[in-house]
Write a protein that holds these residues in place. Structure first.
Motif, PDB file in Angstrom:
ATOM      1  N   CYS A  41       0.828  -1.199   0.000  1.00 10.41           N
ATOM      2  CA  CYS A  41       0.000   0.000   0.000  1.00 10.41           C
ATOM      3  C   CYS A  41       0.865   1.253   0.000  1.00 10.41           C
ATOM      4  CB  CYS A  41      -0.897   0.033   1.239  1.00 10.41           C
ATOM      5  SG  CYS A  41      -2.220  -1.189   1.212  1.00 10.41           S
ATOM      6  N   PRO A  42       0.355   2.321  -0.607  1.00 13.48           N
ATOM      7  CA  PRO A  42       1.053   3.599  -0.519  1.00 13.48           C
ATOM      8  C   PRO A  42       0.922   4.144   0.900  1.00 13.48           C
ATOM      9  CG  PRO A  42      -1.076   3.882  -1.574  1.00 13.48           C
ATOM     10  CD  PRO A  42      -0.885   2.404  -1.360  1.00 13.48           C
ATOM     11  N   SER A  43       1.624   5.190   1.195  1.00  9.58           N
ATOM     12  CA  SER A  43       1.496   5.839   2.497  1.00  9.58           C
ATOM     13  C   SER A  43       1.030   7.271   2.271  1.00  9.58           C
ATOM     14  CB  SER A  43       2.846   5.836   3.208  1.00  9.58           C
ATOM     15  OG  SER A  43       2.717   6.386   4.485  1.00  9.58           O
ATOM     16  N   PRO A  44      -0.145   7.634   2.759  1.00  8.13           N
ATOM     17  CA  PRO A  44      -1.098   6.843   3.545  1.00  8.13           C
ATOM     18  C   PRO A  44      -1.756   5.750   2.699  1.00  8.13           C
ATOM     19  CG  PRO A  44      -2.057   8.981   3.011  1.00  8.13           C
ATOM     20  CD  PRO A  44      -0.631   9.004   2.515  1.00  8.13           C
ATOM     21  N   THR A  58       3.383  -2.995  10.609  1.00 13.25           N
ATOM     22  CA  THR A  58       3.318  -1.546  10.380  1.00 13.25           C
ATOM     23  C   THR A  58       2.525  -0.875  11.495  1.00 13.25           C
ATOM     24  OG1 THR A  58       3.441  -1.810   7.981  1.00 13.25           O
ATOM     25  CG2 THR A  58       2.463   0.243   8.797  1.00 13.25           C
ATOM     26  N   VAL A  59       2.974   0.317  11.911  1.00 17.77           N
ATOM     27  CA  VAL A  59       2.243   1.145  12.868  1.00 17.77           C
ATOM     28  C   VAL A  59       1.797   2.397  12.121  1.00 17.77           C
ATOM     29  CG1 VAL A  59       2.354   2.470  15.004  1.00 17.77           C
ATOM     30  CG2 VAL A  59       3.563   0.284  14.829  1.00 17.77           C
ATOM     31  N   LEU A  60       0.477   2.609  12.068  1.00 16.10           N
ATOM     32  CA  LEU A  60      -0.085   3.791  11.405  1.00 16.10           C
ATOM     33  C   LEU A  60      -0.596   4.757  12.466  1.00 16.10           C
ATOM     34  CD1 LEU A  60      -2.195   1.984   8.646  1.00 16.10           C
ATOM     35  CD2 LEU A  60       0.045   3.051   8.363  1.00 16.10           C
ATOM     36  N   ASP A  61      -0.127   5.996  12.432  1.00 19.86           N
ATOM     37  CA  ASP A  61      -0.617   7.053  13.313  1.00 19.86           C
ATOM     38  C   ASP A  61      -1.491   7.981  12.491  1.00 19.86           C
ATOM     39  OD1 ASP A  61       0.608   6.358  15.791  1.00 19.86           O
ATOM     40  OD2 ASP A  61       2.520   7.029  14.975  1.00 19.86           O
ATOM     41  N   VAL A  62      -2.774   8.035  12.823  1.00 21.49           N
ATOM     42  CA  VAL A  62      -3.715   8.897  12.107  1.00 21.49           C
ATOM     43  C   VAL A  62      -3.813  10.199  12.895  1.00 21.49           C
ATOM     44  CG1 VAL A  62      -6.012   9.044  11.090  1.00 21.49           C
ATOM     45  CG2 VAL A  62      -4.928   6.801  11.380  1.00 21.49           C
ATOM     46  N   SER A  68      -8.412   8.803   7.586  1.00 21.85           N
ATOM     47  CA  SER A  68      -8.461   7.381   7.936  1.00 21.85           C
ATOM     48  C   SER A  68      -7.092   6.739   7.750  1.00 21.85           C
ATOM     49  CB  SER A  68      -9.466   6.652   7.036  1.00 21.85           C
ATOM     50  OG  SER A  68     -10.759   7.190   7.204  1.00 21.85           O
ATOM     51  N   GLY A  69      -6.811   5.739   8.578  1.00 20.46           N
ATOM     52  CA  GLY A  69      -5.561   4.999   8.444  1.00 20.46           C
ATOM     53  C   GLY A  69      -5.558   4.122   7.206  1.00 20.46           C
ATOM     54  N   LEU A  70      -6.657   3.427   6.951  1.00 18.70           N
ATOM     55  CA  LEU A  70      -6.844   2.603   5.760  1.00 18.70           C
ATOM     56  C   LEU A  70      -8.078   3.125   5.046  1.00 18.70           C
ATOM     57  CD1 LEU A  70      -6.472  -0.930   7.436  1.00 18.70           C
ATOM     58  CD2 LEU A  70      -4.667   0.435   6.368  1.00 18.70           C
ATOM     59  N   ASN A  71      -7.957   3.432   3.751  1.00 18.52           N
ATOM     60  CA  ASN A  71      -9.068   4.033   3.021  1.00 18.52           C
ATOM     61  C   ASN A  71      -9.139   3.394   1.635  1.00 18.52           C
ATOM     62  OD1 ASN A  71     -10.906   5.646   1.688  1.00 18.52           O
ATOM     63  ND2 ASN A  71     -10.109   7.551   2.518  1.00 18.52           N
TER      64      ASN A  71
END
Length: 161
Positions: A41-44, A58-62, A68-71
């Motif tokens: 996935c790209p970031s974000p 992976t750690v996602l900080d929104v 959204s973290g995953l969209n």
């Protein structure tokens, strides 16, 4: 020793025994029938009518309000996330948002509110919007409680047409 029948016409003039060809055909059919999330996935992690996988661990900080973290969106949009941690650090954020027929699959993931007081207002763990949109969570944990203070409107999961 019995003779094996061979198929002709393979690239390079190679020949393959019929049982081997059937096994190869069955393997290819199984591969094509399974969902493909090989692309990172790209970031974000935002996709429209494409698929991707968030790397395990992976750690996602929104941290931006209203994101959204995953969209994933669109009928062929899909995100696969395994052993991912998503921290909601701003108001009106979502860990996962599937919309317009997209799908998100979570497996052994952790979603937490990492905000205090009003910064946690309106946080949502999983949100599916639109016909055909789906989020599947297996062996995952969603903990939405402010780190300190008082917050309103926190939701573990939400769905809307």
């Amino acid at each position: 020793m019995p003779m094996q029948r061979h198929r002709k016409g393979l690239p390079g003039g190679a020949r393959m025994a019929a049982p081997q060809l059937h096994a190869l055909t069955a393997s290819l059919a199984a591969l094509l029938a399974s969902p493909a999330y090989a692309q990172s996935c790209p970031s974000p992690a935002t996709v429209v009518d494409t698929t991707c996988a968030v790397p395990p661990g992976t750690v996602l900080d929104v941290s931006t309000a209203g994101t959204s973290g995953l969209n994933a969106s669109g009928s062929t949009g899909a995100i696969d996330a395994q052993t991912v941690t998503i921290n909601l650090r701003a108001a009106n954020t979502s860990a996962a948002l599937a919309q317009a027929g997209a799908a998100i699959r979570l497996d052994q993931d952790t979603v937490t509110s990492a905000s205090a007081g009003t910064q946690a207002n309106g946080q949502t763990g999983l949100r599916a919007v639109g016909d055909g949109s789906s989020i599947t969570a297996t062996n995952s944990t969603i903990t939405l409680a402010p780190a300190a203070g008082t917050s309103i409107g926190l939701r573990g999961a939400r769905a809307a047409r």
